[in-house]
Enzyme design. Structure first.
Site, PDB file in Angstrom:
ATOM      1  N   CYS A 115       0.831  -1.198   0.000  1.00  0.00           N
ATOM      2  CA  CYS A 115       0.000   0.000   0.000  1.00  0.00           C
ATOM      3  C   CYS A 115       0.872   1.258   0.000  1.00  0.00           C
ATOM      4  O   CYS A 115       2.034   1.209   0.373  1.00  0.00           O
ATOM      5  CB  CYS A 115      -0.873   0.007   1.242  1.00  0.00           C
ATOM      6  SG  CYS A 115      -1.786  -1.518   1.464  1.00  0.00           S
ATOM      7  N   ARG A 161       2.130   1.213  -5.996  1.00  0.00           N
ATOM      8  CA  ARG A 161       2.292   0.383  -4.807  1.00  0.00           C
ATOM      9  C   ARG A 161       1.046  -0.443  -4.500  1.00  0.00           C
ATOM     10  O   ARG A 161       1.086  -1.390  -3.705  1.00  0.00           O
ATOM     11  CB  ARG A 161       2.604   1.257  -3.596  1.00  0.00           C
ATOM     12  CG  ARG A 161       3.892   2.027  -3.706  1.00  0.00           C
ATOM     13  CD  ARG A 161       4.124   2.803  -2.442  1.00  0.00           C
ATOM     14  NE  ARG A 161       4.381   1.935  -1.320  1.00  0.00           N
ATOM     15  CZ  ARG A 161       5.561   1.490  -0.967  1.00  0.00           C
ATOM     16  NH1 ARG A 161       6.617   1.834  -1.648  1.00  0.00           N
ATOM     17  NH2 ARG A 161       5.711   0.690   0.067  1.00  0.00           N
ATOM     18  N   HIS A 167      11.757 -34.716 -20.338  1.00  0.00           N
ATOM     19  CA  HIS A 167      11.423 -35.427 -19.094  1.00  0.00           C
ATOM     20  C   HIS A 167       9.988 -35.157 -18.655  1.00  0.00           C
ATOM     21  O   HIS A 167       9.633 -35.467 -17.520  1.00  0.00           O
ATOM     22  CB  HIS A 167      12.423 -35.049 -17.995  1.00  0.00           C
ATOM     23  CG  HIS A 167      13.822 -35.446 -18.330  1.00  0.00           C
ATOM     24  ND1 HIS A 167      14.232 -36.760 -18.373  1.00  0.00           N
ATOM     25  CD2 HIS A 167      14.902 -34.707 -18.694  1.00  0.00           C
ATOM     26  CE1 HIS A 167      15.505 -36.819 -18.731  1.00  0.00           C
ATOM     27  NE2 HIS A 167      15.939 -35.581 -18.934  1.00  0.00           N
ATOM     28  N   TRP A 214      -3.428  -2.171  -1.531  1.00  0.00           N
ATOM     29  CA  TRP A 214      -3.262  -3.492  -2.137  1.00  0.00           C
ATOM     30  C   TRP A 214      -3.797  -4.451  -1.088  1.00  0.00           C
ATOM     31  O   TRP A 214      -3.183  -4.650  -0.042  1.00  0.00           O
ATOM     32  CB  TRP A 214      -1.782  -3.754  -2.414  1.00  0.00           C
ATOM     33  CG  TRP A 214      -1.510  -5.011  -3.162  1.00  0.00           C
ATOM     34  CD1 TRP A 214      -1.505  -5.183  -4.516  1.00  0.00           C
ATOM     35  CD2 TRP A 214      -1.155  -6.284  -2.611  1.00  0.00           C
ATOM     36  NE1 TRP A 214      -1.185  -6.480  -4.828  1.00  0.00           N
ATOM     37  CE2 TRP A 214      -0.967  -7.171  -3.683  1.00  0.00           C
ATOM     38  CE3 TRP A 214      -0.989  -6.768  -1.314  1.00  0.00           C
ATOM     39  CZ2 TRP A 214      -0.614  -8.517  -3.499  1.00  0.00           C
ATOM     40  CZ3 TRP A 214      -0.641  -8.099  -1.122  1.00  0.00           C
ATOM     41  CH2 TRP A 214      -0.449  -8.955  -2.214  1.00  0.00           C
ATOM     42  N   GLU A 216      13.115 -14.901 -16.616  1.00  0.00           N
ATOM     43  CA  GLU A 216      12.702 -13.500 -16.543  1.00  0.00           C
ATOM     44  C   GLU A 216      11.755 -13.140 -17.697  1.00  0.00           C
ATOM     45  O   GLU A 216      10.751 -12.461 -17.492  1.00  0.00           O
ATOM     46  CB  GLU A 216      13.941 -12.589 -16.533  1.00  0.00           C
ATOM     47  CG  GLU A 216      13.658 -11.111 -16.496  1.00  0.00           C
ATOM     48  CD  GLU A 216      12.876 -10.625 -15.271  1.00  0.00           C
ATOM     49  OE1 GLU A 216      12.645 -11.436 -14.353  1.00  0.00           O
ATOM     50  OE2 GLU A 216      12.477  -9.453 -15.259  1.00  0.00           O
ATOM     51  N   ASN A 244       0.023   0.456   6.286  1.00  0.00           N
ATOM     52  CA  ASN A 244       0.636  -0.464   5.327  1.00  0.00           C
ATOM     53  C   ASN A 244       1.268  -1.567   6.153  1.00  0.00           C
ATOM     54  O   ASN A 244       1.998  -1.279   7.097  1.00  0.00           O
ATOM     55  CB  ASN A 244       1.701   0.291   4.513  1.00  0.00           C
ATOM     56  CG  ASN A 244       2.443  -0.615   3.551  1.00  0.00           C
ATOM     57  OD1 ASN A 244       1.996  -1.720   3.253  1.00  0.00           O
ATOM     58  ND2 ASN A 244       3.580  -0.146   3.068  1.00  0.00           N
ATOM     59  N   GLY A 245       0.985  -2.825   5.826  1.00  0.00           N
ATOM     60  CA  GLY A 245       1.554  -3.940   6.580  1.00  0.00           C
ATOM     61  C   GLY A 245       0.456  -4.889   7.004  1.00  0.00           C
ATOM     62  O   GLY A 245      -0.671  -4.830   6.495  1.00  0.00           O
ATOM     63  N   LYS A 248       4.133  -2.975  -6.650  1.00  0.00           N
ATOM     64  CA  LYS A 248       5.559  -2.804  -6.923  1.00  0.00           C
ATOM     65  C   LYS A 248       6.430  -3.322  -5.785  1.00  0.00           C
ATOM     66  O   LYS A 248       7.439  -3.970  -6.003  1.00  0.00           O
ATOM     67  CB  LYS A 248       5.834  -1.320  -7.152  1.00  0.00           C
ATOM     68  CG  LYS A 248       7.265  -0.989  -7.497  1.00  0.00           C
ATOM     69  CD  LYS A 248       7.605  -1.481  -8.874  1.00  0.00           C
ATOM     70  CE  LYS A 248       9.026  -1.176  -9.275  1.00  0.00           C
ATOM     71  NZ  LYS A 248       9.430  -2.018 -10.416  1.00  0.00           N
ATOM     72  N   LYS A 283       7.985 -11.759 -17.124  1.00  0.00           N
ATOM     73  CA  LYS A 283       7.526 -10.476 -17.678  1.00  0.00           C
ATOM     74  C   LYS A 283       6.216 -10.684 -18.417  1.00  0.00           C
ATOM     75  O   LYS A 283       5.270  -9.929 -18.256  1.00  0.00           O
ATOM     76  CB  LYS A 283       8.547  -9.891 -18.669  1.00  0.00           C
ATOM     77  CG  LYS A 283       9.764  -9.236 -18.120  1.00  0.00           C
ATOM     78  CD  LYS A 283       9.555  -7.898 -17.476  1.00  0.00           C
ATOM     79  CE  LYS A 283       9.181  -7.997 -16.038  1.00  0.00           C
ATOM     80  NZ  LYS A 283      10.156  -8.271 -15.047  1.00  0.00           N
ATOM     81  N   GLU A 328       3.264 -11.616 -16.050  1.00  0.00           N
ATOM     82  CA  GLU A 328       2.940 -10.499 -15.162  1.00  0.00           C
ATOM     83  C   GLU A 328       2.026  -9.471 -15.830  1.00  0.00           C
ATOM     84  O   GLU A 328       1.056  -9.029 -15.234  1.00  0.00           O
ATOM     85  CB  GLU A 328       4.275  -9.791 -14.839  1.00  0.00           C
ATOM     86  CG  GLU A 328       4.524  -9.538 -13.406  1.00  0.00           C
ATOM     87  CD  GLU A 328       5.867  -8.824 -13.189  1.00  0.00           C
ATOM     88  OE1 GLU A 328       6.761  -8.842 -14.060  1.00  0.00           O
ATOM     89  OE2 GLU A 328       5.999  -8.252 -12.114  1.00  0.00           O
TER      90      GLU A 328
END
Ligand code: AGP
Length: 612
Positions: free
Chosen positions: A2, A27, A507, A76, A484, A102-103, A607, A488, A491
């Protein structure tokens, strides 16, 4: 996670709060709210589900809201679905106290039960409302806000950054932090709190980084700080020297695209100050030759893309240092009873420097006597402050949730550290050292060349954007880079995607390849190019459509088998992923664009992940 903002001064608070929230919307963005106190209207609270714009429209950019003291929040969600009621600020039952947080308050259920027994009623499902109600409960007992905040902080467990205002204190903004970032911005006759300096940089460059356990009381005239014993403390101020335009889009449609294009410069800024007379110079690193010779284990600990940098670095560091390197996900490392001791060097990679899992892993390492080195982008962040040594990537502020320039600068900084340590250990041949260092120095120009071929990538994105499952395959460094590329893509475009070491396909995973499946085959690691080609042949034989990546000298050979090829300039294998990853970032970007996705703020993400 947040984003928190708070203002006390002589200007109208609401537009300042909204502007700060807009700069921190990356955020968290599932709801937003503000609480402002005014002489005539008391505490006014406005909040709403959805993007900040919804809130801003509701209060006409803040123009409707009187008052010069206020707090704001962009959320968030952790506790309770994203809706108007669960949005912050949360207000105590009698309406006198408003709080943003936040938390996560881990023992909130237990406290809630206790308050329910005292007849307190709750509106939301959030842990934050529990903290606000607990604060009112203690305030009613002691009639002193600071004392009441102290009691709340002693009672709650978990992580928090709080911004608090109370109708009875018309000129004071209270802040507290533990395990969630919070800074104080010191202006002229006005002061601010924020989760991130980007929120206050247009008002002041003079900031104080709050530490765990600290409490601050801000008025327009000044800031009083207290430690967890409530003793007054003095803290140094830091000056923020980056330009405000660095946190703005500057004509690009998205921050992500802007940040992709900033990579040559970010890499240059990270590398060139650290190269003098053909040697890597890491002035801030205090690891001696004797110490590094005694290191028996090297760990790299991180999350997400930073973890992927660790995966690339494992190959490079083992090659250059001839020491075993273990790469660990921070969320696993902290609970796996890690075999860290006196002779372990543990590297923590983090763009934000605030990722809770990485932070917790760092603390666990220190507790076990391991030496910690942080590779961090955000100056003064928690991880940077707590590590024994810190080396900064100089990427500048990264706003898009999907990291690009931070990843690239982490990669090159890890290469520089490997050269430096390899030199101390005597494990790198001089010619190899010189070649890698030269390639790192000329990397920005080669990155410019990759960026110049943007039209090719755009074209392939328009051809493949409607696939619903995509595989990335590669060997060695190409595999690490594929992790990566795949992250990307998933996401920001929401396409299901996996990255596999090509040799592993047979396999099991090859059973998923059917006519038309898109495989992105990475063949930039030249020592294993022929092996990479055989894997392309294997998936082609099963009907896959293959988009390949190769170095320029190998493009033609790759084109014999793959359906399409993107070429990147050739460099030393250690540095090659720094070039190869860029078309993958661009591919993800343009695929997401074609699919109409919200590129800078992908669903369910934030983020900086400051919760477990
Ligand atoms: C990358 O695009 C992600 N947004 C995410 O994986 C990120 O790398 C991860 O959360 C770690 O963040 P940090 O580097 O700030 O610690």
């Amino acid at each position: 996670m947040c984003g928190i903002i708070g203002y006390v001064g002589h200007q109208q608070a609401a537009p300042i709060l909204l502007d700060g929230l807009a700069r921190m919307e990356y955020r968290g963005y599932d709801s937003a709210g503000v609480a402002v106190r005014s002489e005539t209207k008391g505490l006014q609270v406005y909040k709403s589900k959805g993007r900040l714009q919804v809130l801003s429209d509701m209060i006409h950019g803040g123009a409707d809201v009187e008052g010069t003291l206020g707090i704001g929040h962009t959320r968030w969600a952790t506790h309770g679905e994203p809706n108007d009621i669960n949005a912050h600020p949360h207000v105590s039952e009698d309406g006198r106290i408003a709080m943003v947080h936040n938390g996560i308050i881990e023992n909130y259920m237990e406290i809630k039960q206790q308050l329910l027994r005292h007849g307190v009623t709750f509106k939301s499902e959030t842990d934050t409302e529990v903290a606000a109600q607990l604060l009112e409960f203690h305030y009613n007992e002691c009639h002193n806000m600071l004392e009441a905040v102290g009691r709340v902080l002693r009672r709650i467990e978990g992580s928090y950054a709080f911004g608090i205002i109370c109708a009875d204190y018309p000129n004071a903004l209270i802040a507290a932090r533990k395990d969630s970032p919070l800074i104080i911005g010191c202006g002229e006759n006005e002061n601010f709190i924020a989760s991130d300096v980007t929120a206050v940089i247009s008002h002041t460059r003079d900031v104080i980084y709050m530490e765990d356990g600290e409490i601050a009381v801000l008025t327009a005239e000044g800031v009083n700080l207290f430690n967890d014993e409530m003793d007054p403390i003095d803290k140094p101020h830091s000056h923020i020297d980056w330009d405000v335009s660095a946190a703005e889009k500057g004509g690009y449609p998205h921050f992500m695209l802007k940040e992709i294009f900033e990579q040559p410069e970010a890499v240059r800024k990270t590398v060139s100050p650290r190269v003098r007379e053909g040697r890597v110079v890491l002035d801030d690193l205090r690891l001696t030759k004797e110490y590094i010779q005694g290191v028996s284990r090297i760990f790299i600990v991180a999350c997400g893309s930073s973890y992927h940098v660790g995966m690339v670095s494992k190959y490079n560091w083992e090659r250059l240092l001839r020491r075993p390197v273990e790469v660990c996900l921070a969320s696993e490392f902290r609970y796996c009873d890690p075999l860290v001791g006196d002779h372990s060097l543990v590297i923590f990679i983090s763009q934000s420097g605030e990722t809770l899992d990485t932070m917790a892993a760092l603390r666990e390492t220190k507790r076990r006597g391991g030496r910690t080195l942080a590779v961090v982008n955000v100056v003064g962040s928690s991880i940077a402050r707590e590590a024994d040594d810190v080396l900064y990537t100089w990427a500048g502020p990264e706003i898009a949730v999907a990291t690009t320039k931070a990843y690239s600068t982490q990669l090159v900084l890890m290469d520089l550290i490997a050269l430096y340590l390899g030199d101390l250990l005597g494990t790198i041949e001089k010619t190899e050292y010189d070649t890698i260092l030269h390639e790192l120095e000329v990397l920005p120009e080669k990155l410019e060349r990759v960026l110049a071929s943007i039209e090719d990538v755009k074209y392939f994105a328009s051809r493949y954007f409607n696939h619903d499952s995509i595989f990335f395959i590669g060997r060695n460094l190409d595999y690490a880079m594929g992790l990566e590329g795949s992250l990307k893509l998933k996401e920001i475009s929401y396409i299901h995607s996996e990255a596999y070491a090509s040799g592993e396909l047979k396999h099991g995973t090859i059973s998923l390849i059917e006519p038309g499946t898109l495989v992105v085959a990475l063949g930039t690691y030249e020592p294993l190019f022929d092996k990479a080609m055989s894997n392309v042949v294997e998936v082609k034989a099963r009907g896959a459509e293959v988009l390949a990546l190769a170095t320029e000298p190998f493009k033609e050979k790759m084109a014999h088998t793959a359906d399409s090829v993107i070429a990147v300039p050739e460099t030393h294998p250690v540095v090659q992923p720094s070039l190869g990853v860029v078309p993958l970032q661009l591919f993800a970007y343009y695929v997401a664009l074609q699919r109409g996705c919200d590129i800078d703020k992908p669903r369910n993400l934030a983020k900086s992940v400051t919760v477990e």
